[in-house]
Design a protein around this motif. Sequence first.
Motif, PDB file in Angstrom:
ATOM      1  N   UNK A  57       0.825  -1.212   0.000  1.00  0.00           N
ATOM      2  CA  UNK A  57       0.000   0.000   0.000  1.00  0.00           C
ATOM      3  C   UNK A  57       0.858   1.260   0.000  1.00  0.00           C
ATOM      4  N   UNK A  58       2.041   1.212   0.599  1.00  0.00           N
ATOM      5  CA  UNK A  58       2.939   2.371   0.566  1.00  0.00           C
ATOM      6  C   UNK A  58       3.359   2.682  -0.866  1.00  0.00           C
ATOM      7  N   UNK A  59       3.633   1.639  -1.642  1.00  0.00           N
ATOM      8  CA  UNK A  59       4.031   1.876  -3.041  1.00  0.00           C
ATOM      9  C   UNK A  59       2.840   2.298  -3.886  1.00  0.00           C
ATOM     10  N   UNK A  60       1.671   1.745  -3.598  1.00  0.00           N
ATOM     11  CA  UNK A  60       0.474   2.192  -4.309  1.00  0.00           C
ATOM     12  C   UNK A  60       0.191   3.662  -4.022  1.00  0.00           C
ATOM     13  N   UNK A  61       0.406   4.076  -2.769  1.00  0.00           N
ATOM     14  CA  UNK A  61       0.180   5.478  -2.415  1.00  0.00           C
ATOM     15  C   UNK A  61       1.155   6.390  -3.158  1.00  0.00           C
ATOM     16  N   UNK A  62       2.416   5.977  -3.242  1.00  0.00           N
ATOM     17  CA  UNK A  62       3.382   6.790  -3.978  1.00  0.00           C
ATOM     18  C   UNK A  62       3.067   6.822  -5.468  1.00  0.00           C
ATOM     19  N   UNK A  63       2.595   5.718  -5.987  1.00  0.00           N
ATOM     20  CA  UNK A  63       2.212   5.676  -7.406  1.00  0.00           C
ATOM     21  C   UNK A  63       1.056   6.641  -7.662  1.00  0.00           C
ATOM     22  N   UNK A  64       0.053   6.592  -6.788  1.00  0.00           N
ATOM     23  CA  UNK A  64      -1.121   7.467  -7.003  1.00  0.00           C
ATOM     24  C   UNK A  64      -0.786   8.927  -6.765  1.00  0.00           C
ATOM     25  N   UNK A  65       0.085   9.197  -5.784  1.00  0.00           N
ATOM     26  CA  UNK A  65       0.357  10.583  -5.428  1.00  0.00           C
ATOM     27  C   UNK A  65       1.505  11.220  -6.173  1.00  0.00           C
ATOM     28  N   UNK A  66       2.457  10.399  -6.633  1.00  0.00           N
ATOM     29  CA  UNK A  66       3.648  10.949  -7.265  1.00  0.00           C
ATOM     30  C   UNK A  66       3.837  10.493  -8.701  1.00  0.00           C
ATOM     31  N   UNK A  67       3.198   9.394  -9.057  1.00  0.00           N
ATOM     32  CA  UNK A  67       3.357   8.807 -10.394  1.00  0.00           C
ATOM     33  C   UNK A  67       4.842   8.618 -10.699  1.00  0.00           C
ATOM     34  N   UNK A  68       5.297   9.064 -11.849  1.00  0.00           N
ATOM     35  CA  UNK A  68       6.666   8.780 -12.263  1.00  0.00           C
ATOM     36  C   UNK A  68       7.699   9.362 -11.300  1.00  0.00           C
ATOM     37  N   UNK A  69       7.337  10.437 -10.611  1.00  0.00           N
ATOM     38  CA  UNK A  69       8.282  11.063  -9.693  1.00  0.00           C
ATOM     39  C   UNK A  69       8.609  10.187  -8.488  1.00  0.00           C
ATOM     40  N   UNK A  70       7.797   9.139  -8.267  1.00  0.00           N
ATOM     41  CA  UNK A  70       8.100   8.230  -7.162  1.00  0.00           C
ATOM     42  C   UNK A  70       9.401   7.476  -7.388  1.00  0.00           C
ATOM     43  N   UNK A  71       9.882   7.444  -8.631  1.00  0.00           N
ATOM     44  CA  UNK A  71      11.189   6.850  -8.876  1.00  0.00           C
ATOM     45  C   UNK A  71      12.292   7.589  -8.112  1.00  0.00           C
TER      46      UNK A  71
END
Length: 425
Positions: A57-71
């Motif tokens: 869920x932490x990675x899903x949250x970063x995906x939803x909130x940051x998209x590509x910038x989560x890299x």
Amino acid sequence: MIAFEATRAWAEAQDAADPLRDFRADFHIPQHEGRDTLYFCGNSLGLQPKGVRAAIEAELADWSGLAVEAHFRGRSPWMHYHEYVRDAMADVVGAQPHEVVAMNSLGVNLHLMLVSFYRPTAARPAILMEAGAFPTDRYALESQVRFHGFDPSTDLIELEADGTGGTLSMAAIERAIAEHGHRIALIVLPGVQYRTGQVFDLARIVRLGHARGCVVGFDLAHAVGNLPLALHDSGADFAVWCTYKYLNAGPGAVAGCFVHDRHAHADVPRFAGWWGHDKHTRFKMGPHFVPTPGADGWQISNPPILALAPLRASLDVFRRAGMPRLVEKSRRLTTYLDWLIRSRLDDTLDIVTPNDPAQRGAQLSVRVRAGRDAGRALFEYLEGRGVIGDWREPDVIRLSPTPLYNRYSDCLGAVEVIEAWRSQA
């Protein structure tokens, strides 16, 4: 040696005194009729650590909130995510961190290793393996022999079992290497034989193979997270494993791979991919492949974040428990189950797995003396009463008391269910 007792009070007292007892609460235990199952199938699929959901869920949250910038800006930036499991996995397998990488699946990693380390010639074309190997290994090795234009009927040397219950002696391995070593290009054996539960002496096999000029690799699917491993010190050229068994990383989880340090900078053939390129120049997008030193250089694609997150959560449990303590408990649990079967079910079951604790891990493979049909009947009876093991053809039931979540009382409970089946069979 512990003075075992086949009583509920004794087993529960051992559970209460177990220094690792609290780790059971870190896992979801499947239920059967409102009670915890007696789960002895960690050698096939480990239970789900409770930390997995939050990790995903932490990675899903970063995906939803940051998209590509989560890299780059995520709580655990994805650009380096595979590195977050490196140190803990290296500790589990006894390797230097740069010798291991989490990637792909076991079968894919085995093929990638064979590309680099199976380099047959007309004079030395053969692969030495065990007869009755897990199909993944058999299919991969045979297909590689054919791919290189050689004949599996002569160039795939399969060692037949020569010991009790279908085990393979070290003497047989030594004889085969002495006889065929001059034409063996590669030796591939398991750390633990999947059907019998027999453990192999990796370091000794490496010494024997290298002395005859053979490359040596291992399939450690049933060994990682189960046994005390020292891959670097063993001298093995490579090893592959899955992480969904004792490492509890989930069905079809990302697998692991070891490449010994002496090959870290080796100029060997490999199937190259962008993520295996030197990370310092990867984003310059140059046309010429320059491998990252170490096992990372065998990566092909960027890491699957949502698949690595469960492995990261599980390895955190291993880090807190520590492999030495897990191995010690595993030996005690498995020895207790062995003692219970021999003392209370000796007229019903034969144990295939070696009796010597040094030659087994957290697995006992048993056969029902009355034959295969009775074995299937027992297996189904166990399932119907919430005792979960697994069946391997032609006639083996595998029971694996896993130290992170199994208890002495589980072992006693399983034997009591088998006794109930015997009384009504």
